[in-house]
Design a protein around this motif. Structure first.
Motif, PDB file in Angstrom:
ATOM      1  N   VAL A  68      -1.265  12.943  23.579  1.00  0.00           N
ATOM      2  CA  VAL A  68      -0.942  11.472  23.369  1.00  0.00           C
ATOM      3  C   VAL A  68       0.356  11.024  23.404  1.00  0.00           C
ATOM      4  N   CYS A  69       1.177  11.750  23.050  1.00  0.00           N
ATOM      5  CA  CYS A  69       2.767  11.417  23.139  1.00  0.00           C
ATOM      6  C   CYS A  69       2.846  11.295  24.702  1.00  0.00           C
ATOM      7  N   SER A  70       2.825  12.210  25.422  1.00  0.00           N
ATOM      8  CA  SER A  70       2.972  11.918  26.854  1.00  0.00           C
ATOM      9  C   SER A  70       2.172  10.811  27.597  1.00  0.00           C
ATOM     10  N   MET A  71       1.059  10.660  27.337  1.00  0.00           N
ATOM     11  CA  MET A  71       0.515   9.426  27.765  1.00  0.00           C
ATOM     12  C   MET A  71       1.285   8.194  27.307  1.00  0.00           C
ATOM     13  N   LEU A  72       1.484   8.365  25.927  1.00  0.00           N
ATOM     14  CA  LEU A  72       2.372   7.165  25.493  1.00  0.00           C
ATOM     15  C   LEU A  72       3.685   6.729  26.203  1.00  0.00           C
ATOM     16  N   ALA A  73       4.367   7.707  26.431  1.00  0.00           N
ATOM     17  CA  ALA A  73       5.631   7.774  26.933  1.00  0.00           C
ATOM     18  C   ALA A  73       5.624   7.072  28.480  1.00  0.00           C
ATOM     19  N   PHE A  74       4.456   7.645  28.922  1.00  0.00           N
ATOM     20  CA  PHE A  74       4.121   7.397  30.575  1.00  0.00           C
ATOM     21  C   PHE A  74       3.924   5.700  30.629  1.00  0.00           C
ATOM     22  N   LEU A  75       2.976   5.349  29.676  1.00  0.00           N
ATOM     23  CA  LEU A  75       2.713   3.974  29.619  1.00  0.00           C
ATOM     24  C   LEU A  75       4.371   3.099  28.962  1.00  0.00           C
ATOM     25  N   ILE A  76       5.175   3.592  28.114  1.00  0.00           N
ATOM     26  CA  ILE A  76       6.091   2.936  27.921  1.00  0.00           C
ATOM     27  C   ILE A  76       7.003   2.760  29.097  1.00  0.00           C
ATOM     28  N   GLU A  77       7.221   3.843  29.999  1.00  0.00           N
ATOM     29  CA  GLU A  77       7.983   3.817  31.087  1.00  0.00           C
ATOM     30  C   GLU A  77       7.469   2.761  31.950  1.00  0.00           C
ATOM     31  N   ARG A  78       6.078   2.759  32.248  1.00  0.00           N
ATOM     32  CA  ARG A  78       5.607   2.018  33.104  1.00  0.00           C
ATOM     33  C   ARG A  78       5.734   0.566  32.860  1.00  0.00           C
ATOM     34  N   VAL A  79       5.518   0.077  31.685  1.00  0.00           N
ATOM     35  CA  VAL A  79       5.479  -1.223  30.976  1.00  0.00           C
ATOM     36  C   VAL A  79       6.913  -2.050  30.638  1.00  0.00           C
ATOM     37  N   ALA A  80       7.812  -1.026  30.082  1.00  0.00           N
ATOM     38  CA  ALA A  80       8.806  -1.521  29.732  1.00  0.00           C
ATOM     39  C   ALA A  80      10.187  -1.253  30.488  1.00  0.00           C
ATOM     40  N   TYR A  81      10.099  -0.188  31.390  1.00  0.00           N
ATOM     41  CA  TYR A  81      11.503   0.162  31.920  1.00  0.00           C
ATOM     42  C   TYR A  81      11.495   0.107  33.632  1.00  0.00           C
ATOM     43  N   ARG A  82      10.213   0.405  33.889  1.00  0.00           N
ATOM     44  CA  ARG A  82      10.189   0.489  35.594  1.00  0.00           C
ATOM     45  C   ARG A  82      10.389  -0.848  35.981  1.00  0.00           C
ATOM     46  N   PRO A  83       9.819  -1.892  35.328  1.00  0.00           N
ATOM     47  CA  PRO A  83      10.179  -3.215  36.170  1.00  0.00           C
ATOM     48  C   PRO A  83      11.737  -3.716  36.030  1.00  0.00           C
ATOM     49  N   LEU A  84      12.365  -3.035  35.016  1.00  0.00           N
ATOM     50  CA  LEU A  84      13.750  -3.747  35.021  1.00  0.00           C
ATOM     51  C   LEU A  84      14.761  -2.635  35.473  1.00  0.00           C
ATOM     52  N   ARG A  85      14.177  -1.824  36.348  1.00  0.00           N
ATOM     53  CA  ARG A  85      14.982  -0.678  36.875  1.00  0.00           C
ATOM     54  C   ARG A  85      16.393  -1.236  37.510  1.00  0.00           C
ATOM     55  N   ASN A  86      16.161  -2.623  38.045  1.00  0.00           N
ATOM     56  CA  ASN A  86      17.446  -3.085  38.852  1.00  0.00           C
ATOM     57  C   ASN A  86      18.100  -4.223  38.041  1.00  0.00           C
ATOM     58  N   ALA A  87      17.550  -4.359  36.691  1.00  0.00           N
ATOM     59  CA  ALA A  87      17.906  -5.407  36.179  1.00  0.00           C
ATOM     60  C   ALA A  87      19.380  -5.179  35.521  1.00  0.00           C
ATOM     61  N   PRO A  88      20.005  -6.141  34.829  1.00  0.00           N
ATOM     62  CA  PRO A  88      21.225  -6.059  34.181  1.00  0.00           C
ATOM     63  C   PRO A  88      21.098  -4.720  32.975  1.00  0.00           C
ATOM     64  N   ARG A  89      22.207  -4.187  32.908  1.00  0.00           N
ATOM     65  CA  ARG A  89      22.058  -2.963  32.052  1.00  0.00           C
ATOM     66  C   ARG A  89      21.479  -2.881  30.484  1.00  0.00           C
ATOM     67  N   LEU A  90      21.639  -4.294  30.090  1.00  0.00           N
ATOM     68  CA  LEU A  90      21.177  -4.551  28.532  1.00  0.00           C
ATOM     69  C   LEU A  90      19.742  -4.939  28.587  1.00  0.00           C
ATOM     70  N   ALA A  91      18.996  -5.312  29.612  1.00  0.00           N
ATOM     71  CA  ALA A  91      17.741  -5.642  29.608  1.00  0.00           C
ATOM     72  C   ALA A  91      16.974  -4.746  29.181  1.00  0.00           C
ATOM     73  N   PRO A  92      16.862  -3.361  29.596  1.00  0.00           N
ATOM     74  CA  PRO A  92      15.895  -2.345  28.994  1.00  0.00           C
ATOM     75  C   PRO A  92      16.408  -1.957  27.766  1.00  0.00           C
ATOM     76  N   LEU A  93      17.402  -2.184  27.254  1.00  0.00           N
ATOM     77  CA  LEU A  93      17.999  -1.888  25.864  1.00  0.00           C
ATOM     78  C   LEU A  93      17.002  -2.592  25.026  1.00  0.00           C
ATOM     79  N   ILE A  94      16.787  -3.989  25.321  1.00  0.00           N
ATOM     80  CA  ILE A  94      16.156  -4.856  24.600  1.00  0.00           C
ATOM     81  C   ILE A  94      14.800  -4.531  24.616  1.00  0.00           C
ATOM     82  N   THR A  95      14.261  -4.372  25.766  1.00  0.00           N
ATOM     83  CA  THR A  95      12.606  -3.768  25.711  1.00  0.00           C
ATOM     84  C   THR A  95      12.515  -2.742  24.964  1.00  0.00           C
TER      85      THR A  95
END
Lengths: 297, 356
Positions: A68-95
């Motif tokens: 469950v945790c692995s799937m959750l972490a996979f989802l978190i990365e996909r939804v909240a971090y991957r789209p922001l990989r080239n964004a300003p440094r603090l943006a992924p911190l807020i997500t």
């Protein structure tokens, strides 16, 4: 003991940080979800018609929690971090903070506000050892953490995937030129970190016998502190930092009132831990085992 | 080129001084009568919420100096707010029997918080990026733990109970938290504080905008963009960073003092890590480095959770036919979602600063 749990969680932080340069604030919540899933699964499996042995129940529950945790972490990365990989440094911190708030409150909706107690699967036995007391649960925790951490170190240092992970941490662009699937490696890092977090969640739950929807945040914070103490991005550093922080806290709680002539009681154990952290960072700004790295801009 | 001409045509009215002054006065009138409109339409609690939004505005502007201008990630900013609040509480409450007037405490709070800013800044000058973040976080926790435990052996802060019966700001014997009658109109405490806070916030905005375009502000921005290059250009990075910490902290200190006098009560509960994170969210969500963006972010994040609090039960009733989910959790779930969505859509904030 506490230190080995910090070390497990800190590894998750440090692996993600090493690759993405991102503080994954939601990591602590993954630990909490792991503990909660184990609780639910134990309740579910105990009610099974064909009686299972306690060991089998715990094993199944932990495996489910890891999945469950692995799937959750996979989802978190996909939804909240991957789209922001080239964004300003603090943006992924807020997500990450948003994700943490989200998970905490979803957990509260699912599992409620009460403190959950760990079911009695094993009887606790206490051993006396040269004046120190240690329970069988704690021995078990130390053994499990050492096993997992050695397995992880072996994977990172001696397998193809481990090499790909190290290459990605060094430089994602160049790793991808060398034929490493960077997205896959990043997802894998999150999944591995989450699996460790799930185990850590179970261990914390088993040791303190209570779980609560807000337990993840403080634990995550301490673990992140441990990762920084050891030198963030460095795996061995995370383990060392975790164990050190655990020791500092226990020693601080035990002796702080002697040090200060009774002025500060054991409530100040966190102050003590943070002061040691500040002291270490002032003397060695990159942590105990950290290397001086160029600024990412 | 065509776009530029069109742009000028479209906004030509902005250059006409008469229209500009008309715009300013319209905004001023709206701000002046806002509390009365709000009280008449949705109730007096919302005036208080607005007051707190203004206090948060001052905090966010202060943090913006540290994070937005100088690029130093501070996760323990609420500590300065706490220092300011407790300074006020100790100097104007029955705790020590001191009742100093506000015009004395505000400068004291300003200086004390600034001192704490330097105290945090000095040992952390060599740290970069996330190492700094974690040390500031630790500092925030240390301050909170001290406030929580300094009730023994000597009772200073009253521990977890907090300090009660703090004096409100009073002018010429009139306490500003009481309802006063001025020219036949009743002004409640929340209304009077609204004007007071509005003036303070506008002063902060003014200071921030002037700072941004000053020698000081340019030095901070240079440090944010590239510290080594800034140093090579002859900027004294050590003093500039310390100054950024001190300035940011003083803003927080004043905000904290006004908060204590408005609330009449302080306890360590108000200064938890989550508050630091909220203020940081306001700064980043609104648009780091841009003063107006920060104000926008603050208004949104201070008011949105309150709106969600009011609507999360009725929405459930209409959609699901009953309150199934604890409204308090649902509110926070929606809040978390909103944070994630806004950042995904606008990664550099709602109203980013122009310089990059």
């Amino acid at each position: 003991m506490l230190g080995s749990v910090y070390a497990l969680v800190a590894l998750g932080y440090t692996m993600v940080y090493g690759i993405l340069g991102l503080i994954n604030f939601a990591h602590g919540e993954v630990v909490m979800i792991g503990a909660m899933v184990v609780l639910t699964m134990i309740g579910f499996l105990s009610g099974f018609p064909a009686p299972l042995s306690n060991g089998a129940i715990l094993l199944f529950a932990v495996i489910t929690a890891i999945l469950v945790c692995s799937m959750l972490a996979f989802l978190i990365e996909r939804v909240a971090y991957r789209p922001l990989r080239n964004a300003p440094r603090l943006a992924p911190l807020i997500t990450a903070i948003g994700m943490s708030i989200l998970l905490q409150n979803i957990a509260m909706i699912i599992w409620g506000r009460q403190y959950k107690t760990f079911p009695d699967l094993f009887s606790t036995v206490s051993y006396s050892f040269g004046g120190a007391n240690i329970t069988n649960v704690q021995v078990f925790i130390i053994i499990i953490s050492i096993l997992i951490m050695s397995a992880l170190l072996l994977t990172i240092n001696f397998t193809r995937i481990g090499r790909a992970m190290r290459a990605t941490a060094e430089s994602p662009q160049i790793a991808s030129l060398m034929g490493v699937n960077v997205n896959y490696i990043i997802s894998l890092t999150f999944v591995l970190g989450a699996a460790l977090a799930a185990v850590a969640g179970v261990l914390v739950f088993a040791n303190y016998s209570v779980a609560h929807y807000s337990m993840g945040f403080m634990l995550g914070l301490k673990a992140f502190t441990a990762a920084v103490l050891g030198g963030i991005g460095n795996m061995a550093g995370a383990m060392l930092g975790g164990i050190l922080l655990g020791l500092i806290e226990s020693i601080g709680a035990g002796y702080i009132s002697d040090f200060t002539g009774g002025f500060m009681g054991s409530h100040y154990q966190d102050v003590f831990a943070f002061l040691v952290l500040i002291g270490v960072l002032v003397l060695r700004p990159t942590g105990i085992m950290g290397e001086r790295v160029a600024d990412r801009t | 080129m065509i776009n530029k001409v069109f742009y000028l045509e479209k906004f030509k009215s902005f250059q006409n001084p008469k229209i500009v002054w008309l715009g300013y006065s319209l905004v001023a009138i709206t701000l002046a009568i806002l509390p009365f409109i709000i009280e008449a339409s949705i109730g007096r609690t919302w005036v208080r919420i607005l007051d707190f939004a203004l206090i948060y505005g001052m905090l966010a502007l202060g943090l913006n100096i540290v994070v937005g201008f100088a690029g130093l990630l501070d996760l323990g900013y609420i500590a300065f707010y706490a220092v300011g609040a407790y300074t006020w509480a100790l100097l104007a409450s029955p705790q020590f029997g001191l009742h100093l007037p506000f015009w004395l405490i505000i400068p004291i709070g300003f200086v004390v918080a600034g001192f704490f800013g330097v105290l945090l800044g000095a040992p952390t000058l060599r740290l970069r990026g996330d190492y700094l973040a974690i040390v500031t976080l630790g500092f925030g926790e240390i301050v909170r733990i001290f406030l929580n435990n300094l009730d023994h052996p000597i009772n200073i802060t009253n521990g977890p109970v907090g300090i009660n019966l703090i004096d409100p700001i009073s002018v010429g014997g009139y306490a500003l938290t009481r309802t006063q009658q001025i020219a036949g109109v009743n002004f409640s405490g929340a209304h009077i504080y609204y004007y007071l806070l509005l003036v303070l916030l506008l002063a902060c905005i003014f200071v921030c905008i002037r700072l941004e375009n000053s020698r000081l502000g340019r030095a901070w921005i240079a440090i944010r963009e590239d510290e080594t290059a800034a140093q090579a250009m002859g900027i004294n990075t050590r003093n500039m960073k310390l100054l950024a910490f001190a300035m940011g902290a003083s803003f927080g200190g004043v905000a904290g003092g006004v908060f204590a006098s408005f609330q009449g009560f302080v306890s360590p509960e108000s200064f938890i890590l989550l508050e630091s994170i909220m203020v940081l969210c306001m700064v980043v969500l609104g648009g780091m480095g841009n003063v107006w963006g920060v104000v926008l972010g603050t208004l949104l994040l201070a008011i949105l959770p309150e709106i969600l609090r009011d609507i999360s039960s009725p929405i459930q009733e209409s959609l699901l036919g009953g309150v199934w989910i604890d409204p308090e959790s649902l509110r926070m779930v929606l809040f978390g979602l909103a944070l994630i969505l806004v950042m995904l859509v606008r990664p550099s904030g709602l109203w980013p600063s122009k310089k990059h």
